[in-house]
Design a protein around this motif. Structure first.
Motif, short mmCIF file in Angstrom:
data_model
loop_
_atom_site.label_atom_id
_atom_site.label_comp_id
_atom_site.label_asym_id
_atom_site.label_seq_id
_atom_site.Cartn_x
_atom_site.Cartn_y
_atom_site.Cartn_z
N MET A 51 -49.32 91.88 42.93
CA MET A 51 -49.49 93.46 43.58
C MET A 51 -49.01 94.41 42.55
SD MET A 51 -48.77 95.44 47.03
CE MET A 51 -50.05 94.49 47.98
N ARG A 52 -49.83 95.23 42.03
CA ARG A 52 -49.46 96.37 41.13
C ARG A 52 -49.23 97.35 41.92
NH1 ARG A 52 -49.39 96.34 36.05
NH2 ARG A 52 -50.17 98.39 35.71
N ILE A 53 -48.19 98.28 41.74
CA ILE A 53 -47.72 99.29 42.81
C ILE A 53 -47.50 100.40 41.77
CG2 ILE A 53 -46.17 100.15 44.60
CD1 ILE A 53 -45.57 97.14 44.86
N GLY A 54 -47.93 101.76 42.26
CA GLY A 54 -47.70 103.12 41.57
C GLY A 54 -46.82 103.64 42.70
N ILE A 55 -45.97 104.63 42.10
CA ILE A 55 -44.88 105.59 42.83
C ILE A 55 -44.98 106.85 42.52
CG2 ILE A 55 -42.48 105.98 43.39
CD1 ILE A 55 -43.32 103.09 44.11
N ILE A 56 -45.21 107.58 43.44
CA ILE A 56 -45.31 109.08 43.14
C ILE A 56 -43.89 109.52 43.66
CG2 ILE A 56 -46.27 111.20 43.83
CD1 ILE A 56 -49.11 109.93 43.87
N GLY A 57 -42.97 110.07 42.69
CA GLY A 57 -41.92 110.74 43.18
C GLY A 57 -40.84 109.78 42.62
N ARG A 58 -39.69 110.35 42.11
CA ARG A 58 -38.53 109.58 41.47
C ARG A 58 -37.20 109.93 42.21
NH1 ARG A 58 -37.72 106.26 36.75
NH2 ARG A 58 -39.88 106.89 35.98
N GLY A 59 -37.23 110.38 43.33
CA GLY A 59 -36.10 110.75 44.18
C GLY A 59 -35.25 109.47 44.84
N ALA A 60 -34.59 109.55 45.87
CA ALA A 60 -33.78 108.43 46.07
C ALA A 60 -34.90 107.33 46.56
CB ALA A 60 -32.79 108.90 47.33
N ILE A 61 -35.90 107.68 47.21
CA ILE A 61 -36.85 106.81 47.90
C ILE A 61 -37.57 106.06 46.74
CG2 ILE A 61 -38.74 106.38 49.28
CD1 ILE A 61 -37.68 108.42 51.14
N GLY A 62 -38.04 106.94 45.95
CA GLY A 62 -38.76 106.38 44.68
C GLY A 62 -37.84 105.57 43.84
N THR A 63 -36.71 106.11 43.37
CA THR A 63 -35.91 104.94 42.58
C THR A 63 -35.60 103.89 43.08
OG1 THR A 63 -35.01 106.94 41.63
CG2 THR A 63 -33.55 105.04 41.50
N GLY A 64 -35.45 103.88 44.61
CA GLY A 64 -35.08 102.69 45.55
C GLY A 64 -36.28 101.58 45.30
N LEU A 65 -37.37 102.23 45.43
CA LEU A 65 -38.67 101.29 45.61
C LEU A 65 -39.04 100.76 43.90
CD1 LEU A 65 -40.99 103.75 47.48
CD2 LEU A 65 -40.08 101.35 48.00
N ILE A 66 -38.55 101.61 42.94
CA ILE A 66 -38.60 101.02 41.47
C ILE A 66 -37.81 100.09 41.34
CG2 ILE A 66 -38.10 101.68 38.94
CD1 ILE A 66 -39.09 104.36 39.75
N MET A 94 -33.45 105.18 55.07
CA MET A 94 -34.63 105.67 54.36
C MET A 94 -34.99 104.66 53.10
SD MET A 94 -36.83 107.41 56.25
CE MET A 94 -37.94 108.11 54.91
N PRO A 95 -34.23 104.74 52.13
CA PRO A 95 -34.87 103.98 51.05
C PRO A 95 -35.03 102.41 51.29
CG PRO A 95 -32.94 105.42 50.22
CD PRO A 95 -33.25 105.58 51.70
N ASP A 96 -34.11 101.76 51.86
CA ASP A 96 -34.06 100.40 52.33
C ASP A 96 -35.38 100.19 53.37
OD1 ASP A 96 -32.08 99.52 50.66
OD2 ASP A 96 -30.71 99.62 52.13
N ALA A 97 -35.49 100.86 54.24
CA ALA A 97 -36.65 101.04 55.24
C ALA A 97 -37.83 101.18 54.71
CB ALA A 97 -36.45 102.15 56.32
N ILE A 98 -38.15 102.12 53.57
CA ILE A 98 -39.51 101.95 53.06
C ILE A 98 -39.76 100.79 51.99
CG2 ILE A 98 -40.82 103.37 51.39
CD1 ILE A 98 -40.19 104.68 54.10
N ALA A 99 -38.78 100.21 51.47
CA ALA A 99 -38.67 99.20 50.65
C ALA A 99 -39.28 97.97 51.65
CB ALA A 99 -37.23 98.84 49.80
N HIS A 100 -38.50 97.71 52.81
CA HIS A 100 -38.74 96.96 53.73
C HIS A 100 -40.31 97.02 54.11
CE1 HIS A 100 -38.55 94.01 57.05
NE2 HIS A 100 -39.10 94.86 58.00
N SER A 101 -40.79 98.15 54.33
CA SER A 101 -42.42 98.11 54.41
C SER A 101 -43.14 97.96 53.46
CB SER A 101 -42.51 99.68 54.78
OG SER A 101 -42.03 100.38 56.20
N LEU A 102 -42.69 97.97 52.24
CA LEU A 102 -43.51 97.54 51.15
C LEU A 102 -43.37 96.28 51.11
CD1 LEU A 102 -44.63 97.74 48.28
CD2 LEU A 102 -42.28 97.96 47.43
N MET A 103 -42.13 95.20 51.30
CA MET A 103 -42.41 93.87 51.55
C MET A 103 -43.18 93.57 52.41
SD MET A 103 -40.54 93.48 48.79
CE MET A 103 -40.72 91.59 48.80
N ARG A 104 -43.36 93.93 53.57
CA ARG A 104 -44.16 93.66 54.71
C ARG A 104 -45.81 93.69 54.32
NH1 ARG A 104 -43.02 93.05 59.94
NH2 ARG A 104 -44.81 94.21 60.64
N CYS A 105 -45.94 94.81 53.69
CA CYS A 105 -47.42 95.34 53.16
C CYS A 105 -47.70 94.11 52.01
CB CYS A 105 -47.32 96.58 52.44
SG CYS A 105 -48.92 97.13 51.99
#
Length: 254
Positions: free
Chosen positions: A1-16, A233-244
């Motif tokens: 899965m190829r993923i694009g991120i919009i935003g490089r704050g705490a959440i975006g950096t954690g996702l990267i 929040m960063p870990d929760a969003i990352a968890h949602s990404l892995m579920r997706c």
């Protein structure tokens, strides 16, 4: 899965970091307002403009910047990829949300709202549930609000009314409230209470939803704050990404 991120704050950096260290996930791009520096993770993926060619090679775009991003880029993203909306306030406008849902359906895509601060989203969003009433309360220290309250020295109720109204006043503070409303009784029939309390160093979120059968779901949680968001929040969003990525999501449209 190829993923694009919009935003490089705490959440975006954690996702990267999560994408770069997970097999089966590839970083398609990171959209920011400024070019990346060599000190940042994967600066070669950084872009300052979103193009159709870039989106055509992307499976999922995660908005982790601001509700305005959904208005500016949402429809074009959904012509090519699924869209995960971290700033749920971008879906408050009914006409915009309906237009985005129609675009998603037309192109076989989904609009996904991640878990974020809202524990229990699976139970709320279950397609078999019909909710009769719903209310949600958020208590935070004054420095965690954007914009900050006029009186930072005493506890005060900043808002008590439908979720739609609080989203207009505090678009960066109420993503969990918007997600909760969309999962239950809607933006106009879900009660939101937002409280500023200078005695608090953490934040608390409590909600209650009652079903047509009389059954009730109650959740209460506390967490430290990082800026306007909870520390999880960063870990929760990352968890949602892995579920997706694994085929499972919480609340989605399309």
């Amino acid at each position: 899965m190829r993923i694009g991120i919009i935003g490089r704050g705490a959440i975006g950096t954690g996702l990267i970091d999560r994408i770069l260290t997970t097999d089966g996930l590839d970083l398609s791009f990171v959209l920011t307002r400024r070019p990346a520096t060599t000190a940042e993770r994967s600066p070669e993926a950084s872009v300052t403009h979103l193009t159709d060619d870039l989106l055509a090679t992307t499976d999922l775009v995660i908005e982790a910047a601001h509700p305005d991003v959904v208005a500016r880029h949402g429809a074009r993203i959904l012509e090519h990829a699924d869209l995960m909306v971290v700033s749920a306030g971008g879906l408050v406008d009914d006409a915009r949300r309906e237009q985005l849902v129609a675009t998603a359906r037309r192109h076989g895509r989904r609009i996904i709202l991640p878990y974020g601060a809202l524990a229990g989203l699976d139970a709320l969003a279950g397609r078999s549930h019909t909710w009769r009433s719903a209310s949600i309360t958020f208590v935070k220290p004054p420095q965690a609000f954007d914009p900050p309250p006029a009186d930072r020295r005493s506890a005060s109720v900043l808002y008590d009314g439908p979720v739609r109204g609080v989203a207009a006043k505090y678009p960066r503070n109420v993503n969990a409230m918007v997600t909760f409303a969309l999962a239950t009784t809607g933006l106009d029939d879900t009660r939101a209470v937002l409280i500023s309390d200078p005695a608090r160093t953490d934040a608390s979120l409590e909600f209650e939803a009652t079903g047509e059968d009389g059954g009730t779901l109650r959740v209460a949680k506390h967490q430290p704050m990082i800026g306007v968001s909870g520390s999880e929040m960063p870990d929760a969003i990352a968890h949602s990404l892995m579920r997706c990525a694994g085929g499972g999501v919480g609340l989605w449209f399309g």
